[in-house]
Design an enzyme around this catalytic site. Structure first.
Site, PDB file in Angstrom:
ATOM      1  CB  SER A   1      -0.916   0.001   1.231  1.00 26.67           C
ATOM      2  OG  SER A   1      -1.771   1.113   1.218  1.00 26.67           O
TER       3      SER A   1
ATOM      4  CD  GLN B   1      -3.287  -7.687  -1.435  1.00 26.27           C
ATOM      5  OE1 GLN B   1      -3.078  -6.583  -0.955  1.00 26.27           O
ATOM      6  NE2 GLN B   1      -2.590  -8.760  -1.110  1.00 26.27           N
TER       7      GLN B   1
ATOM      8  CB  CYS C   1      -3.401  -5.828   5.680  1.00 30.64           C
ATOM      9  SG  CYS C   1      -2.944  -4.144   6.159  1.00 30.64           S
TER      10      CYS C   1
ATOM     11  CE  LYS D   1       1.800 -10.688   0.705  1.00 30.94           C
ATOM     12  NZ  LYS D   1       1.915 -10.291   2.125  1.00 30.94           N
TER      13      LYS D   1
ATOM     14  N   GLY E   1       8.162 -12.855   3.629  1.00 32.59           N
ATOM     15  CA  GLY E   1       8.698 -12.442   4.922  1.00 32.59           C
ATOM     16  C   GLY E   1      10.194 -12.628   4.999  1.00 32.59           C
TER      17      GLY E   1
END
Length: 353
Positions: free
Chosen positions: A33, A85, A115, A154, A216
């Site tokens: 974002s 997304q 998120c 995700k 990650g």
């Protein structure tokens, strides 16, 4: 030196199949974002021509605000393959937004269930869905039945250390119709702190038939290979490692395909890239792009003597001309004397802070 097993290299040289969509790369650029807009994606695509790109996260209810939605879904012809997304907690809104995304050119629809930001989780989106698996399942099933392209998810390994439900949750997403799952190896409560637990990704990979992408702490070729060896994942997704470094996806992809570690970009390369990024943000967004460029410049301009004062000035720019002037001075100094880019030097003509 980066080493990779022969079996892993052979597997990762093969295309990635996401349902009926074939991607010629196992390295993906994460949706971020405020970052992965058209300007940023244009740079990533240059260095990773075969990778799957992702737009910024789009709230499904933004469909009611067509102008805002159109900007987030602004896709160039050269950006394919690309995924849009979406996030929300209402299956019908998600389905409507997904149909719109397909008309804009999305090759897959990715659903954000990871998120950790409060303003997202308080609305029932993002990682809050880890605590509402029935809702998450309904979203995937509804969206998958609404669009002709693959639906992917995700997510994270769990809400917190006491509620890690990655395997069960992933199985439910697969059963509901998800055709790929990207797993961030942290809990929601971790946010972006502490190491990602790649062993949970390995457990999820062993439990699913669909592709599993590891996310990650993918910040270099070495970390990507180590992650793939540990997890057995079908690919990796790069996130914060690409901030101020749009070269990363291409570097990892090149190594997985050729076994060659590309030489890292020089300081001069990075500053020239920062300048181009600044210009693209102005081109696509005007004055708003200049303000957004400040954080990008801070990510590019680090790791060398003299970076601090240059970064401070770039974080205050109000015009394209001001940004170009600062970067051009630094670039000119390096072109005149390449030794200025070495540790202990000041390539900007200002005193180090």
């Amino acid at each position: 030196m980066v080493a990779i097993s022969a079996d892993l290299r052979q597997r990762l040289r093969q295309p990635l199949h996401i349902g009926a969509v074939t991607v010629q790369s196992r390295v993906l650029q994460s949706p971020l974002s405020g970052v992965t807009d058209r300007a940023f994606r244009q740079l990533v695509r240059r260095y990773a021509p075969a990778s799957m790109l992702y737009t910024e996260m789009v709230q499904a209810t933004g469909l009611c605000h067509a102008q805002q939605l159109a900007k987030l879904m602004d896709i160039g012809a050269a950006e394919q393959p690309i995924s849009i997304q979406l996030f929300d907690c209402r299956p019908d809104f998600m389905a409507a937004a997904a149909r719109k995304a397909v008309t804009e050119g999305a090759k897959t629809i990715d659903i954000n269930m990871g998120c950790p930001v409060n303003k997202i989780t308080k609305k029932g989106g993002g990682s809050s869905l880890l605590r509402q698996p029935e809702v998450a399942e309904a979203i995937v099933r509804t969206v998958a039945s609404a669009v002709p392209v693959p639906v992917t998810v995700k997510t994270r390994i769990g809400w917190d250390d006491d509620h890690i439900n990655a395997v069960e949750f992933a199985r439910r997403m697969e059963a509901a119709g998800a055709q790929m799952l990207t797993l961030h190896g942290r809990t929601r409560s971790q946010g972006y702190h502490g190491p990602a637990d790649w062993h949970w990704i390995a457990r999820v990979k062993a439990a699913l038939a669909i592709p599993v992408i590891a996310n990650g702490d993918i910040v270099s070729v070495e970390s990507a290979v180590r992650c793939l060896e540990i997890t057995g994942a079908d690919g990796v997704m790069c996130s914060r490692g690409t901030l101020g470094y749009p070269f990363l996806v291409g570097e990892i992809d090149a190594f997985l395909k050729t076994g060659v570690v590309l030489p890292p970009p020089t300081l001069l390369d990075r500053l020239r890239c920062a300048r181009e990024h600044l210009g693209l943000l102005w081109q696509y967004k005007g004055q708003k792009g200049i303000y957004q460029a400040r954080k990008h410049m801070a990510w590019y301009v680090k790791g060398f003597a003299g970076a601090a004062p240059l970064r401070q000035q770039l974080c205050q720019i109000d015009t394209l001309v001001a940004g170009y002037r600062l970067l051009d001075d630094a670039i000119a100094a390096l072109e005149t004397d390449p030794a200025l880019g070495r540790p202990g030097s000041v390539p900007t003509g200002v005193a180090p802070g």
